[in-house]
Design a protein around this motif. Structure first.
Motif, mmCIF file in Angstrom:
data_model
loop_
_atom_site.group_PDB
_atom_site.id
_atom_site.type_symbol
_atom_site.label_atom_id
_atom_site.label_comp_id
_atom_site.label_asym_id
_atom_site.label_seq_id
_atom_site.Cartn_x
_atom_site.Cartn_y
_atom_site.Cartn_z
ATOM 1 N N GLY A 1 0.795 -1.217 0.000
ATOM 2 C CA GLY A 1 0.000 0.000 0.000
ATOM 3 C C GLY A 1 0.829 1.269 0.000
ATOM 4 N N GLY A 2 0.141 2.409 0.247
ATOM 5 C CA GLY A 2 0.771 3.718 0.151
ATOM 6 C C GLY A 2 1.891 3.938 1.142
ATOM 7 N N ALA A 3 1.721 3.489 2.385
ATOM 8 C CA ALA A 3 2.759 3.684 3.399
ATOM 9 C C ALA A 3 4.040 2.954 3.001
ATOM 10 C CB ALA A 3 2.263 3.191 4.750
ATOM 11 N N ALA A 4 3.891 1.749 2.478
ATOM 12 C CA ALA A 4 5.062 0.980 2.050
ATOM 13 C C ALA A 4 5.758 1.668 0.880
ATOM 14 C CB ALA A 4 4.645 -0.431 1.656
ATOM 15 N N ALA A 5 4.979 2.270 -0.034
ATOM 16 C CA ALA A 5 5.567 2.965 -1.179
ATOM 17 C C ALA A 5 6.382 4.175 -0.720
ATOM 18 C CB ALA A 5 4.472 3.398 -2.146
ATOM 19 N N VAL A 6 5.834 4.939 0.243
ATOM 20 C CA VAL A 6 6.559 6.098 0.766
ATOM 21 C C VAL A 6 7.849 5.661 1.445
ATOM 22 C CG1 VAL A 6 6.487 7.970 2.458
ATOM 23 C CG2 VAL A 6 4.503 7.521 1.013
ATOM 24 N N GLU A 7 7.756 4.598 2.249
ATOM 25 C CA GLU A 7 8.931 4.081 2.946
ATOM 26 C C GLU A 7 10.000 3.628 1.960
ATOM 27 O OE1 GLU A 7 9.692 0.088 5.406
ATOM 28 O OE2 GLU A 7 8.286 1.466 6.397
ATOM 29 N N ALA A 8 9.575 2.962 0.882
ATOM 30 C CA ALA A 8 10.529 2.481 -0.112
ATOM 31 C C ALA A 8 11.219 3.632 -0.825
ATOM 32 C CB ALA A 8 9.811 1.592 -1.127
ATOM 33 N N VAL A 9 10.483 4.673 -1.163
ATOM 34 C CA VAL A 9 11.073 5.823 -1.860
ATOM 35 C C VAL A 9 12.048 6.558 -0.940
ATOM 36 C CG1 VAL A 9 10.574 8.078 -2.873
ATOM 37 C CG2 VAL A 9 9.166 6.103 -3.478
ATOM 38 N N VAL A 10 11.666 6.739 0.337
ATOM 39 C CA VAL A 10 12.567 7.393 1.294
ATOM 40 C C VAL A 10 13.857 6.600 1.429
ATOM 41 C CG1 VAL A 10 12.885 7.998 3.728
ATOM 42 C CG2 VAL A 10 10.728 8.555 2.570
ATOM 43 N N PHE A 11 13.723 5.284 1.505
ATOM 44 C CA PHE A 11 14.903 4.408 1.585
ATOM 45 C C PHE A 11 15.800 4.587 0.361
ATOM 46 C CE2 PHE A 11 16.602 0.321 0.066
ATOM 47 C CZ PHE A 11 17.509 0.039 1.073
ATOM 48 N N LEU A 12 15.208 4.587 -0.820
ATOM 49 C CA LEU A 12 15.995 4.709 -2.051
ATOM 50 C C LEU A 12 16.684 6.064 -2.133
ATOM 51 C CD1 LEU A 12 16.640 3.057 -4.613
ATOM 52 C CD2 LEU A 12 14.769 4.261 -5.746
ATOM 53 N N LEU A 13 15.969 7.126 -1.765
ATOM 54 C CA LEU A 13 16.556 8.463 -1.812
ATOM 55 C C LEU A 13 17.677 8.600 -0.780
ATOM 56 C CD1 LEU A 13 13.390 10.712 -2.339
ATOM 57 C CD2 LEU A 13 15.051 9.927 -4.040
ATOM 58 N N ALA A 14 17.516 7.973 0.392
ATOM 59 C CA ALA A 14 18.581 8.003 1.400
ATOM 60 C C ALA A 14 19.828 7.292 0.875
ATOM 61 C CB ALA A 14 18.092 7.350 2.688
ATOM 62 N N LEU A 15 19.597 6.149 0.229
ATOM 63 C CA LEU A 15 20.726 5.390 -0.324
ATOM 64 C C LEU A 15 21.459 6.194 -1.381
ATOM 65 C CD1 LEU A 15 22.380 2.809 -0.690
ATOM 66 C CD2 LEU A 15 20.603 1.982 -2.253
ATOM 67 N N PHE A 16 20.717 6.832 -2.285
ATOM 68 C CA PHE A 16 21.371 7.579 -3.359
ATOM 69 C C PHE A 16 21.956 8.898 -2.865
ATOM 70 C CE2 PHE A 16 19.685 4.454 -6.176
ATOM 71 C CZ PHE A 16 20.523 4.497 -7.271
ATOM 72 N N SER A 17 21.499 9.388 -1.729
ATOM 73 C CA SER A 17 22.172 10.537 -1.108
ATOM 74 C C SER A 17 23.568 10.125 -0.662
ATOM 75 C CB SER A 17 21.358 11.038 0.091
ATOM 76 O OG SER A 17 20.105 11.548 -0.324
ATOM 77 N N CYS A 18 23.681 8.906 -0.145
ATOM 78 C CA CYS A 18 25.011 8.380 0.224
ATOM 79 C C CYS A 18 25.890 8.205 -1.019
ATOM 80 C CB CYS A 18 24.861 7.055 0.954
ATOM 81 S SG CYS A 18 24.022 7.173 2.556
ATOM 82 N N VAL A 19 25.278 7.744 -2.114
ATOM 83 C CA VAL A 19 26.021 7.601 -3.373
ATOM 84 C C VAL A 19 26.526 8.964 -3.835
ATOM 85 C CG1 VAL A 19 25.812 7.001 -5.817
ATOM 86 C CG2 VAL A 19 24.797 5.512 -4.071
ATOM 87 N N LEU A 20 25.692 9.988 -3.706
ATOM 88 C CA LEU A 20 26.094 11.332 -4.115
ATOM 89 C C LEU A 20 27.255 11.830 -3.248
ATOM 90 C CD1 LEU A 20 25.427 13.645 -6.067
ATOM 91 C CD2 LEU A 20 23.865 14.550 -4.338
ATOM 92 N N LEU A 21 27.185 11.578 -1.945
ATOM 93 C CA LEU A 21 28.291 11.964 -1.067
ATOM 94 C C LEU A 21 29.567 11.228 -1.465
ATOM 95 C CD1 LEU A 21 26.467 12.031 2.394
ATOM 96 C CD2 LEU A 21 27.325 14.004 1.095
ATOM 97 N N HIS A 22 29.435 9.964 -1.832
ATOM 98 C CA HIS A 22 30.573 9.175 -2.315
ATOM 99 C C HIS A 22 31.216 9.866 -3.517
ATOM 100 C CE1 HIS A 22 32.539 5.254 -3.545
ATOM 101 N NE2 HIS A 22 32.508 5.892 -4.696
ATOM 102 N N GLU A 23 30.393 10.290 -4.468
ATOM 103 C CA GLU A 23 30.929 10.935 -5.670
ATOM 104 C C GLU A 23 31.591 12.264 -5.334
ATOM 105 O OE1 GLU A 23 31.162 9.529 -8.581
ATOM 106 O OE2 GLU A 23 30.210 7.754 -7.733
ATOM 107 N N PHE A 24 31.045 12.991 -4.358
ATOM 108 C CA PHE A 24 31.667 14.264 -3.989
ATOM 109 C C PHE A 24 32.979 14.041 -3.231
ATOM 110 C CE2 PHE A 24 27.973 16.528 -5.410
ATOM 111 C CZ PHE A 24 28.500 17.775 -5.758
ATOM 112 N N GLY A 25 33.183 12.854 -2.683
ATOM 113 C CA GLY A 25 34.512 12.534 -2.173
ATOM 114 C C GLY A 25 35.535 12.557 -3.294
ATOM 115 N N HIS A 26 35.197 11.935 -4.436
ATOM 116 C CA HIS A 26 36.072 11.990 -5.611
ATOM 117 C C HIS A 26 36.257 13.436 -6.075
ATOM 118 C CE1 HIS A 26 35.991 7.687 -5.966
ATOM 119 N NE2 HIS A 26 34.702 7.625 -6.276
#
Length: 373
Positions: free
Chosen positions: A37-62
């Motif tokens: 349902g909707g709550a699970a979809a929001v949780e999944a998107v927040v999780f994905l965005l948090a993960l890719f925020s870490c990826v972005l920080l990784h790239e800014f290390g380079h």
């Protein structure tokens, strides 16, 4: 990169998102919504965005480490398979590349350690039996995925971080060109293994199939080959300037010439791009073959070349080094650029075809003296 758009700018670097990343977010949300349902979809998107925020920080290390060595990064692009920071040029020394490549994993390690410390202080469980959102808290999931990303990026698979570190270490003893060839071969073998893993060839050993690994393997395999070609081009062009790369026998069209005159010049020889000059021989623009055909179709043969040319074309100087000249040619999006002397007079054309011919001759081992005229 095509099909990407800018969402912001940090420290002089454009942050871009590829449309396939948005497709990944949409697919991830739809899958979660279908299951919970909707709550699970929001949780999944927040999780994905948090993960890719870490990826972005990784790239800014380079990016930040590259900046220490005077290497700019015009943009960083988020893709479904991770981030891609585009360096303006390769670092000058293998040690610099080693530090730039290691800076990204170092940031990922710091993120994982910070989350670990925070979870320990809070007394939260550190179970990582499942890496899917919803099984444990968001912080636990992001921590464990950063550990996975750290280990994955340290694999000696060129051009991933571990592969670039391997290339830098080899280059200290073998030179850039040979080191790149070795690292690329190791990387392509590693890419094949990842692809087989992703397709389920190792499932009987407990390794589950994963389509994302297949995508990564294809990207890595192609990127390793492209990087090898780029390095060989760079090595072949060392010491050359625009003076050595340009063609000096060419036809220039006066700004008042008609498109029919341009057609006659096109059919009379092998030249495909024509500089357009004013009455004093100053460059006004470039008439490409595509521009000529489009102008004939829309304006007719009696129209002036001025109406079909590409105006405000950046001219290049005779003494411009090879790499910078190649970069300007690529950024222009044109097959040729005018070459001017110190007084601004047109003296040659820098064309993709002629650059390719010169590099092929150099790669064949033929050395020729630089032009002095």
């Amino acid at each position: 990169m095509q099909w990407s758009f800018r969402i912001g700018r940090i420290g002089g670097t454009d942050v871009k998102i590829h449309v396939t990343f948005l497709a990944l977010v949409a697919w991830w949300a739809w899958s979660a919504w279908s299951d919970g349902g909707g709550a699970a979809a929001v949780e999944a998107v927040v999780f994905l965005l948090a993960l890719f925020s870490c990826v972005l920080l990784h790239e800014f290390g380079h990016i930040l480490m590259a900046r220490r060595f005077g290497v700019r990064t015009p943009d960083v692009i988020l893709l479904p398979i991770g981030g891609l920071a585009r360096l303006e040029r390769m670092p000058d020394e293998p040690k610099q590349e080693l530090l730039i490549a290691a800076a990204g994993p170092a940031v990922t390690l710091v993120i994982a350690l910070a989350l670990f410390a925070g979870l320990r202080v809070a007394g939260a469980p550190l179970d990582g039996t499942s890496l899917e959102p919803g099984h444990e808290g968001l912080a636990q999931q992001v921590m464990w995925l950063n550990v996975v990303l750290l280990l994955f990026n340290l694999l000696p698979i060129f051009p991933m971080d571990g592969g670039r570190m391997l290339r830098a270490l080899l280059a200290m003893r073998l030179g850039l060109q040979r080191a790149t060839r070795i690292a690329a071969r190791v990387g392509q073998v590693g890419a094949v293994v990842l692809g087989l893993w992703g397709l389920g060839f190792f499932s009987e050993w407990g390794f589950e199939s994963n389509f994302v690994l297949v995508l990564i393997s294809v990207f890595v395999f192609l990127a390793a080959g492209a990087e090898t070609g780029a390095v060989e081009t760079r090595v072949a062009g060392q010491g050359l300037t625009v003076r050595d790369l340009m063609i000096t026998k060419f036809v220039a069209l006066p700004v008042h010439a008609t498109l029919q005159h341009a057609v006659d010049a096109l059919l009379a020889g092998e030249q495909r791009e024509f500089p357009v000059v004013d009455n004093w021989g100053r460059v006004e623009g470039m008439l490409t073959r595509d521009g000529l055909i489009r102008g004939l179709s829309e304006l007719g043969g009696g129209a002036s070349v001025e109406r079909a040319m590409t105006a405000a074309v950046p001219a290049v100087a005779l003494a411009l080094p090879f790499e910078e000249a190649l970069n300007r040619l690529g950024l222009s999006g044109l097959p040729a650029l005018p070459v001017v002397d110190e007084g601004g007079s047109l003296v040659g054309l820098l064309t993709r075809d002629n650059v390719t011919d010169v590099l092929l001759v150099r790669r064949a081992g033929v050395q020729f003296p630089p032009r002095t005229g």
